[in-house]
Design a protein around this motif. Structure first.
Motif, short mmCIF file in Angstrom:
data_model
loop_
_atom_site.label_atom_id
_atom_site.label_comp_id
_atom_site.label_asym_id
_atom_site.label_seq_id
_atom_site.Cartn_x
_atom_site.Cartn_y
_atom_site.Cartn_z
N SER A 1 0.87 -1.16 0.00
CA SER A 1 0.00 0.00 0.00
C SER A 1 0.91 1.22 0.00
CB SER A 1 -0.94 0.00 1.21
OG SER A 1 -1.80 1.11 1.18
N LEU A 2 1.49 1.55 1.11
CA LEU A 2 2.38 2.70 1.26
C LEU A 2 3.45 2.76 0.16
CD1 LEU A 2 3.84 4.98 2.95
CD2 LEU A 2 4.98 3.12 4.14
N THR A 3 4.08 1.65 -0.13
CA THR A 3 5.22 1.61 -1.05
C THR A 3 4.80 1.57 -2.51
OG1 THR A 3 5.33 -0.76 -0.60
CG2 THR A 3 6.86 0.66 0.61
N GLY A 4 3.55 1.32 -2.80
CA GLY A 4 3.01 1.45 -4.15
C GLY A 4 3.75 0.73 -5.26
N GLY A 5 4.37 -0.39 -4.98
CA GLY A 5 5.07 -1.17 -5.98
C GLY A 5 6.59 -1.11 -5.88
N GLU A 6 7.12 -0.30 -4.97
CA GLU A 6 8.57 -0.18 -4.85
C GLU A 6 9.24 -1.45 -4.34
OE1 GLU A 6 10.30 3.27 -3.05
OE2 GLU A 6 8.97 4.62 -4.14
N VAL A 7 8.57 -2.19 -3.45
CA VAL A 7 9.15 -3.45 -2.97
C VAL A 7 9.25 -4.42 -4.14
CG1 VAL A 7 8.86 -5.40 -1.40
CG2 VAL A 7 8.30 -3.09 -0.62
N SER A 8 8.18 -4.53 -4.89
CA SER A 8 8.17 -5.42 -6.06
C SER A 8 9.25 -5.00 -7.05
CB SER A 8 6.81 -5.39 -6.74
OG SER A 8 5.81 -5.77 -5.85
N ALA A 9 9.38 -3.70 -7.29
CA ALA A 9 10.39 -3.21 -8.23
C ALA A 9 11.80 -3.55 -7.75
CB ALA A 9 10.24 -1.71 -8.44
N ALA A 10 12.05 -3.41 -6.46
CA ALA A 10 13.37 -3.75 -5.93
C ALA A 10 13.67 -5.23 -6.12
CB ALA A 10 13.46 -3.38 -4.45
N LEU A 11 12.66 -6.05 -5.94
CA LEU A 11 12.86 -7.49 -6.10
C LEU A 11 13.06 -7.88 -7.56
CD1 LEU A 11 10.20 -8.67 -3.51
CD2 LEU A 11 12.68 -9.05 -3.35
N VAL A 12 12.23 -7.33 -8.45
CA VAL A 12 12.34 -7.75 -9.85
C VAL A 12 13.59 -7.19 -10.52
CG1 VAL A 12 9.87 -8.14 -10.10
CG2 VAL A 12 10.83 -5.96 -10.81
N ALA A 13 14.30 -6.28 -9.87
CA ALA A 13 15.59 -5.82 -10.38
C ALA A 13 16.68 -6.88 -10.20
CB ALA A 13 16.00 -4.52 -9.69
N VAL A 14 16.40 -7.90 -9.39
CA VAL A 14 17.38 -8.95 -9.11
C VAL A 14 17.26 -10.06 -10.15
CG1 VAL A 14 18.16 -10.66 -7.42
CG2 VAL A 14 17.25 -8.45 -6.64
N PRO A 15 18.34 -10.35 -10.88
CA PRO A 15 18.30 -11.46 -11.83
C PRO A 15 17.94 -12.77 -11.13
CG PRO A 15 20.28 -10.14 -12.15
CD PRO A 15 19.64 -9.67 -10.87
N GLY A 16 17.07 -13.54 -11.75
CA GLY A 16 16.67 -14.83 -11.19
C GLY A 16 15.49 -14.77 -10.25
N VAL A 17 14.91 -13.60 -10.04
CA VAL A 17 13.80 -13.47 -9.10
C VAL A 17 12.60 -14.31 -9.52
CG1 VAL A 17 12.68 -11.44 -10.13
CG2 VAL A 17 12.53 -11.84 -7.66
N SER A 18 12.47 -14.60 -10.81
CA SER A 18 11.31 -15.36 -11.26
C SER A 18 11.25 -16.75 -10.63
CB SER A 18 11.29 -15.47 -12.79
OG SER A 18 12.45 -16.12 -13.25
N ALA A 19 12.35 -17.23 -10.10
CA ALA A 19 12.36 -18.53 -9.42
C ALA A 19 11.64 -18.49 -8.08
CB ALA A 19 13.79 -19.01 -9.22
N VAL A 20 11.45 -17.28 -7.51
CA VAL A 20 10.87 -17.19 -6.17
C VAL A 20 9.66 -16.28 -6.04
CG1 VAL A 20 13.07 -17.78 -5.05
CG2 VAL A 20 12.48 -15.38 -5.40
N LEU A 21 9.54 -15.26 -6.89
CA LEU A 21 8.46 -14.29 -6.73
C LEU A 21 7.20 -14.79 -7.42
CD1 LEU A 21 7.58 -11.51 -5.66
CD2 LEU A 21 8.28 -10.56 -7.87
N ARG A 22 6.15 -15.03 -6.63
CA ARG A 22 4.87 -15.48 -7.18
C ARG A 22 4.07 -14.32 -7.76
NH1 ARG A 22 2.88 -19.82 -8.42
NH2 ARG A 22 0.88 -19.42 -7.43
N GLY A 23 4.13 -13.16 -7.12
CA GLY A 23 3.38 -12.02 -7.61
C GLY A 23 3.25 -10.97 -6.53
N ALA A 24 2.53 -9.90 -6.91
CA ALA A 24 2.37 -8.77 -5.99
C ALA A 24 1.00 -8.13 -6.20
CB ALA A 24 3.47 -7.74 -6.22
N VAL A 25 0.51 -7.53 -5.12
CA VAL A 25 -0.75 -6.79 -5.15
C VAL A 25 -0.48 -5.42 -4.56
CG1 VAL A 25 -3.09 -6.67 -4.21
CG2 VAL A 25 -2.13 -8.89 -4.89
N VAL A 26 -0.82 -4.37 -5.30
CA VAL A 26 -0.79 -3.02 -4.75
C VAL A 26 -2.23 -2.68 -4.41
CG1 VAL A 26 -0.28 -0.58 -5.15
CG2 VAL A 26 1.24 -2.34 -6.07
N ALA A 27 -2.54 -2.78 -3.13
CA ALA A 27 -3.89 -2.53 -2.63
C ALA A 27 -3.88 -1.20 -1.90
CB ALA A 27 -4.34 -3.67 -1.72
N TYR A 28 -4.00 -0.13 -2.65
CA TYR A 28 -3.94 1.20 -2.07
C TYR A 28 -5.25 1.54 -1.35
CZ TYR A 28 -1.02 5.40 -1.98
OH TYR A 28 -0.19 6.40 -1.59
N ALA A 29 -6.36 1.14 -1.93
CA ALA A 29 -7.68 1.42 -1.35
C ALA A 29 -7.96 0.45 -0.20
CB ALA A 29 -8.77 1.31 -2.41
#
Length: 173
Positions: A23-51
């Motif tokens: 919510s607060l970070t609006g996708g920044e955590v996801s962006a930091a993670l997907v900047a790492v090569p090989g993240v697709s082996a561990v990251l299932r997905g993300a939800v930005v639930a601002y409301a």
């Protein structure tokens, strides 16, 4: 090694997966993670639930909790982290909620935030009081939740090392 890189490496080493609720970070955590090569082996997905209603509907945060305390609350962060892990089928989850500013919102001052991490060993929540403009608050919360997840994963690794080895000829539990 940056926290995001350590987190990805630790999750991959454990055969674990991650889901992110922001919510607060609006996708920044996801962006930091997907900047790492090989993240697709561990990251299932993300939800930005601002409301607030999306926190309940998508992530399973208790509606009465949200109505009574608002979205900036430690239990909301905890439920976001556990809920996104459950919803996206991940072993671990993170959640961020707070007020980026410039002014107060939902009865909380700018810079008030909660971050949470959830995994097989439990859930941890951290209260943050952050200063600065919106980008600085969001960046600090992103760093804090990744550091908290890194610490949880390190504690899980340490617990694995302390676990007794199975007896010869017997499978591990």
């Amino acid at each position: 090694m940056r926290a995001a890189e350590r987190v990805v490496a630790a999750l991959e080493a454990r055969g674990a997966t991650l889901a992110v609720a922001e919510s607060l970070t609006g996708g920044e955590v996801s962006a930091a993670l997907v900047a790492v090569p090989g993240v697709s082996a561990v990251l299932r997905g993300a939800v930005v639930a601002y409301a607030t209603d999306l926190k309940a509907g998508l992530l399973g945060v208790d509606g009465d909790l949200l109505a009574g305390h608002g979205p900036v609350h430690p239990e909301v962060a905890r439920q976001m982290a556990a809920g996104v892990a459950r919803r996206l089928g991940a072993s671990h989850g993170v959640g961020t909620t707070g007020v980026a500013g410039p002014g107060p919102a939902d009865g909380q001052p700018a810079g008030a935030a909660f971050v949470a991490v959830h995994g097989p060993s439990g859930t941890r929540v951290r209260h943050l009081t952050l200063a600065g403009p919106r980008p600085a608050v969001r960046a600090a919360a992103t760093g804090a939740v990744l550091a908290l997840l890194d610490a949880l994963l390190e504690d899980e690794r340490a617990a694995d090392r302390r676990a007794p080895a199975p007896a010869p000829g017997r499978p591990a539990p």
